[in-house]
Design an enzyme around this catalytic site. Structure first.
Site, mmCIF file in Angstrom:
data_model
loop_
_atom_site.group_PDB
_atom_site.id
_atom_site.type_symbol
_atom_site.label_atom_id
_atom_site.label_comp_id
_atom_site.label_asym_id
_atom_site.label_seq_id
_atom_site.Cartn_x
_atom_site.Cartn_y
_atom_site.Cartn_z
ATOM 1 N N ALA A 30 4.402 8.661 4.172
ATOM 2 C CA ALA A 30 3.983 8.366 5.559
ATOM 3 C C ALA A 30 2.486 8.660 5.701
ATOM 4 C CB ALA A 30 4.814 9.162 6.563
ATOM 5 N N HIS A 32 -1.373 8.805 6.357
ATOM 6 C CA HIS A 32 -2.236 8.404 7.474
ATOM 7 C C HIS A 32 -3.679 8.764 7.119
ATOM 8 C CE1 HIS A 32 -2.142 12.664 8.292
ATOM 9 N NE2 HIS A 32 -0.832 12.636 8.514
ATOM 10 N N GLY A 34 -5.455 11.194 7.737
ATOM 11 C CA GLY A 34 -5.636 12.569 7.261
ATOM 12 C C GLY A 34 -5.436 12.642 5.748
ATOM 13 N N HIS A 35 -4.381 11.956 5.262
ATOM 14 C CA HIS A 35 -4.156 11.929 3.808
ATOM 15 C C HIS A 35 -5.301 11.208 3.099
ATOM 16 C CE1 HIS A 35 0.132 12.275 5.250
ATOM 17 N NE2 HIS A 35 0.082 13.252 4.361
ATOM 18 N N GLY A 146 -4.446 20.000 3.135
ATOM 19 C CA GLY A 146 -5.098 19.939 4.441
ATOM 20 C C GLY A 146 -5.069 21.291 5.148
ATOM 21 N N LEU A 183 -4.221 14.679 13.336
ATOM 22 C CA LEU A 183 -3.351 13.659 12.745
ATOM 23 C C LEU A 183 -2.173 14.333 12.048
ATOM 24 C CD1 LEU A 183 -5.686 10.937 11.209
ATOM 25 C CD2 LEU A 183 -4.902 11.263 13.547
ATOM 26 N N ARG A 186 4.130 13.348 12.018
ATOM 27 C CA ARG A 186 5.106 13.461 13.109
ATOM 28 C C ARG A 186 4.606 12.838 14.411
ATOM 29 N NH1 ARG A 186 6.804 18.565 10.402
ATOM 30 N NH2 ARG A 186 8.825 17.962 9.575
#
Ligand code: PAF
Length: 282
Positions: A30, A32, A34-35, A146, A183, A186
């Protein structure tokens, strides 16, 4: 080119072919923005980037969202390709835990008994167990986590040190929406109204950080964060607001510290934190 590998044998072969330094980014998919920031940080520091995608059942409690956790492999691979990942390891459950769930698990120790660990007993046993397995399987030189999951980052760092895992654990700053919301995978569960309400977490952290910037002390910083949380959206239920030192030890008096929050927004539990600096008491 990004190579997708699904088995340990394929991973071992792909890993052997990587020369130079390898940075790993461990995820549950999943992916986003941030990743993507984690992947970019890995790209900058390491010669090769290896991404793991595995929704780890060990870290979900009985009433948590393992079944509804988003699984978006195709989109995730696209993110990995865009970010220039060399290898993506996406094992199934039986590949990761061939003998069933592991009998022996990492004991995360005292620091896991507070904050997330209070609401989610067993969570960090599950996280550290899979992270240690993934360290063994991927042999990274660097591992990127993170700062949004600050307790996880702190415990992984501690585990690497305590168990002499030859890896540098690198913390990557939290990525936020323009209005400040951190971010998170969830966030996709939030309705538009809940999305607005979720900002209460960041508002509380910002109020605490501003108090610290004004030179106020720990008690006042926490009180400012509580006041801002209380004045936030109705229906956001506070789990904890906590002030620790940078290593998550309680009761900082001065210097680098961390302000952390967890709250329920509808049926979604969100966490966030910021770094602050507490002024010395005169
Ligand atoms: O942060 C996560 O996504 C997970 O806790 C991790 C580190 C991939 C372990 O399953």
């Amino acid at each position: 080119m990004t190579e997708l590998v699904r088995t340990r044998a394929e991973l071992a072969k792909a890993r052997d072919a990587l020369t130079g330094t390898v940075g790993v980014v461990m995820t549950m998919g999943a992916l986003h923005a941030g990743h993507e920031t984690l992947l970019r940080a890995a790209r900058e520091r390491a010669d090769h980037v290896l991404v793991t995608i595995f929704v780890n059942p060990l870290q979900f409690g009985p009433n948590e969202d393992f079944d509804r956790y988003p699984r978006t492999l195709e989109a995730d691979l696209e993110v990995c390709r865009r970010a220039g990942a060399d290898v993506v390891f996406a094992p199934g459950r039986a590949e990761m835990y061939p003998d069933g769930e592991p009998l022996v698990r990492v004991d995360p120790g005292r620091l896991a008994g507070d904050l997330e660990g209070l609401s989610r007993p067993g969570f960090f046993h599950g996280v550290l167990t899979v992270v240690l397995k993934l360290f063994q399987l991927t042999h990274p030189d660097l591992a990127f986590f993170g700062e949004k999951d600050y307790q996880q980052l702190t415990l992984v760092r501690r585990m690497a040190r305590d168990f002499d895992v030859p890896v540098e654990v690198v913390g990557v700053p939290t990525v936020r929406e323009p209005d400040g919301l951190a971010l998170s995978s969830r966030n996709r569960y939030l309705s538009p109204g809940e999305r607005e309400a979720a900002l209460t977490l960041f508002t509380a952290l910002r109020a605490g950080a501003e108090a610290a910037d004004r030179g106020e002390h720990a008690g006042e910083v926490l009180a400012a964060a509580h006041r801002a949380f209380g004045a936030g959206a109705p229906g956001v239920e506070l789990d904890y607001l906590a002030l620790t030192d940078a290593d998550l030890e309680p009761g900082p008096v001065a210097g680098p510290a961390r302000l952390l929050v967890a709250a329920w927004v509808g049926s979604t539990r969100l966490i966030d934190n910021v770094a602050i600096r507490l002024a010395p008491r005169s």
